[in-house]
Design an enzyme around this catalytic site. Structure first.
Site, mmCIF file in Angstrom:
data_model
loop_
_atom_site.group_PDB
_atom_site.id
_atom_site.type_symbol
_atom_site.label_atom_id
_atom_site.label_comp_id
_atom_site.label_asym_id
_atom_site.label_seq_id
_atom_site.Cartn_x
_atom_site.Cartn_y
_atom_site.Cartn_z
ATOM 1 N N LYS A 186 15.824 -55.141 108.960
ATOM 2 C CA LYS A 186 15.340 -55.779 110.188
ATOM 3 C C LYS A 186 16.495 -55.834 111.175
ATOM 4 O O LYS A 186 17.516 -56.478 110.925
ATOM 5 C CB LYS A 186 14.833 -57.180 109.879
ATOM 6 C CG LYS A 186 14.365 -57.920 111.125
ATOM 7 C CD LYS A 186 13.711 -59.233 110.773
ATOM 8 C CE LYS A 186 13.262 -59.964 112.034
ATOM 9 N NZ LYS A 186 12.627 -61.227 111.724
ATOM 10 N N ARG B 234 8.391 -63.714 120.370
ATOM 11 C CA ARG B 234 9.033 -65.028 120.493
ATOM 12 C C ARG B 234 8.294 -65.874 121.532
ATOM 13 O O ARG B 234 8.236 -67.101 121.397
ATOM 14 C CB ARG B 234 10.519 -64.850 120.839
ATOM 15 C CG ARG B 234 11.279 -64.251 119.652
ATOM 16 C CD ARG B 234 12.748 -64.050 119.910
ATOM 17 N NE ARG B 234 13.378 -63.315 118.814
ATOM 18 C CZ ARG B 234 14.619 -62.854 118.829
ATOM 19 N NH1 ARG B 234 15.382 -63.054 119.891
ATOM 20 N NH2 ARG B 234 15.095 -62.208 117.795
ATOM 21 N N LYS C 94 20.432 -63.169 117.182
ATOM 22 C CA LYS C 94 20.363 -63.274 115.721
ATOM 23 C C LYS C 94 21.283 -62.243 115.078
ATOM 24 O O LYS C 94 21.070 -61.836 113.942
ATOM 25 C CB LYS C 94 18.907 -63.101 115.275
ATOM 26 C CG LYS C 94 17.962 -64.151 115.879
ATOM 27 C CD LYS C 94 16.576 -64.135 115.231
ATOM 28 C CE LYS C 94 15.703 -65.261 115.771
ATOM 29 N NZ LYS C 94 14.400 -65.350 115.102
ATOM 30 N N GLU D 251 21.109 -52.877 102.694
ATOM 31 C CA GLU D 251 20.144 -53.980 102.667
ATOM 32 C C GLU D 251 18.899 -53.628 101.852
ATOM 33 O O GLU D 251 18.405 -54.448 101.075
ATOM 34 C CB GLU D 251 19.719 -54.346 104.104
ATOM 35 C CG GLU D 251 20.772 -55.111 104.896
ATOM 36 C CD GLU D 251 20.889 -56.573 104.462
ATOM 37 O OE1 GLU D 251 20.204 -56.983 103.517
ATOM 38 O OE2 GLU D 251 21.675 -57.310 105.084
ATOM 39 N N LYS E 253 12.014 -52.537 110.486
ATOM 40 C CA LYS E 253 11.491 -53.210 111.667
ATOM 41 C C LYS E 253 12.557 -53.271 112.750
ATOM 42 O O LYS E 253 13.689 -53.647 112.428
ATOM 43 C CB LYS E 253 11.104 -54.629 111.259
ATOM 44 C CG LYS E 253 10.631 -55.506 112.379
ATOM 45 C CD LYS E 253 10.460 -56.900 111.857
ATOM 46 C CE LYS E 253 10.147 -57.800 113.027
ATOM 47 N NZ LYS E 253 10.058 -59.171 112.681
HETATM 48 C C1 PBG Z 1 10.900 -64.054 112.697
HETATM 49 C C2 PBG Z 1 10.083 -62.881 113.031
HETATM 50 C C3 PBG Z 1 10.208 -62.129 114.190
HETATM 51 C C4 PBG Z 1 9.221 -61.166 114.136
HETATM 52 C C5 PBG Z 1 8.522 -61.308 112.933
HETATM 53 N N1 PBG Z 1 9.086 -62.381 112.244
HETATM 54 C C6 PBG Z 1 11.076 -62.299 115.381
HETATM 55 C C7 PBG Z 1 12.489 -62.564 115.286
HETATM 56 O O1 PBG Z 1 13.179 -62.165 114.339
HETATM 57 O O2 PBG Z 1 12.965 -63.219 116.214
HETATM 58 C C8 PBG Z 1 8.998 -60.168 115.234
HETATM 59 C C9 PBG Z 1 7.700 -59.500 115.296
HETATM 60 C C10 PBG Z 1 7.384 -58.846 116.584
HETATM 61 O O3 PBG Z 1 8.198 -58.768 117.523
HETATM 62 O O4 PBG Z 1 6.244 -58.390 116.687
HETATM 63 N N2 PBG Z 1 11.426 -64.209 111.476
#
Ligand code: PBG
Length: 355
Positions: free
Chosen positions: A204, A214, A230, A246, A261
């Protein structure tokens, strides 16, 4: 006839592209509803569906509407839904305590959906961002300079058990803390949930494509900024080898499915992972990927349906076995609407003598 007009090419790949049926015969990749996972947002209340401005067509749904949506999704034979809670700001705290409340919104939603649509696979996120006032995926260290890895993992391991207890089929840790897959696997097994699967958000990336999501769950506004950083836990978009570390760790620690992702901008990572692992590979076409296709289509610069279909095909071709996408329902509707005419409905035709 002069020699030049008789050029003979041994290989003419265009031969196999000349008709629709020939093209279909040699088509290598297809999208089926079995590949699709629909992410959905849930809010508290009744009879409400709130549009999400930066994600046209997506809505935050109260549980009653969510159930209806899930029934439709199951009818379309979409394999699974991924449910995300969008909490009121008053429930968010520094330590994300609401995540461990047995009656928290997401757990109530899961129990109801599982009861109403038992055949539909339910996936939930295991991370603290919907619950923390700062919007980070974990709790902060004492100096509040960073997320505290091990304290966060402890909470996530408890959270996963609550989700399994509510009826979640697949828990999906999306926090990118070190060691969380092993901790979650152990706590699930110790609580008797050895049949609950783990979909690890393994690779991720710290991506700017999460912006609309968000907005949808209110984690950006909670932090008071749209640039919630993050980068100390999510991957540097520049790093391919680190992504492989990872995914390897998550596999060793007991993940059942590995995920990349975002999807579209990281097709190389999907392909590499598909080549490296024997586990199923998932890809998340995230909110920003969805939003940019919609935005360009709205301006008349791209064709919505064609670009959407091409984007999903590319993710599948890169090696994803399953795709989380906000387009899942639209695509499934298109796939399922292809009605073959029954024999009775065929127009009368003259087939000639003897037939
Ligand atoms: C948070 C999370 C995020 C997404 C899925 N779970 C956002 C982030 O890491 O801030 C993003 C999904 C999307 O943008 O469609 N744990």
């Amino acid at each position: 006839m002069d020699a030049q007009s008789k050029i003979s090419h041994l290989r003419r790949p265009r031969r196999l592209r000349k008709s629709k049926s020939l093209r279909a015969l040699v088509e290598e990749t297809t999208i089926s509803t079995n590949d699709l996972i629909m992410p959905l947002f849930v809010i508290d209340g009744k009879n409400k569906s709130e549009p999400i401005e930066s994600m046209p067509g997506c809505k935050r749904l109260t549980i009653d509407y969510l159930i209806k949506e899930c029934l439709e999704i199951a009818q379309l034979e979409i394999a699974a839904v991924a449910l995300f809670p969008s909490l009121e700001a008053s429930l968010k705290t520094e330590n994300g305590d609401e995540a461990l409340n047995k009656e928290t919104l997401i757990l109530r939603a899961v129990r109801k959906v599982k009861k109403a649509v038992p055949e539909l696979t339910i996936i939930t996120d295991i991370a603290l961002d919907p619950y923390t006032s700062h919007g980070h995926d974990g709790v902060l260290n004492e100096k509040k300079t960073d997320v505290d890895n091990d304290k966060t993992v402890e909470i996530l391991a408890k959270m996963a058990v609550l989700h399994a207890e509510a009826g979640v089929d697949i828990v999906a840790p999306s926090d990118m803390m070190d060691g969380r897959i092993e901790a979650i696997r152990n706590s699930l097994d110790n609580a008797g949930y050895n049949e609950t699967s783990i979909l690890a958000y393994s690779a991720k990336f710290a991506s700017s494509y999460y912006g609309p999501f968000r907005d949808a769950v209110g984690s950006a506004s909670a932090a008071g900024t749209n640039l919630l950083d993050k980068i100390t836990y999510q991957l540097n978009p520049a790093n391919r080898l680190e992504a492989m570390i990872e995914t390897e760790l998550d596999e060793i620690e007991g993940a059942d499915i590995l995920m990349v992702k975002p999807a579209g901008p990281y097709l190389d990572i999907i392909r590499e992972l598909r080549n490296e692992t024997t586990l199923p590979v998932a890809a998340y076409q995230v909110s920003g990927e969805y939003a940019q296709i919609h935005a360009a289509a709205k301006l008349g610069w791209l064709d919505l349906e064609k670009t959407r279909d091409e984007s999903l095909l590319s993710i599948k071709r890169a090696g994803a076995d399953m795709i989380l996408t906000y387009f899942a329902k639209d695509v499934a509707q298109k796939i399922k609407n292809i009605n073959l005419p029954t024999l009775e409905n065929l127009p009368d035709q003259d087939f000639g003598e003897g037939i």
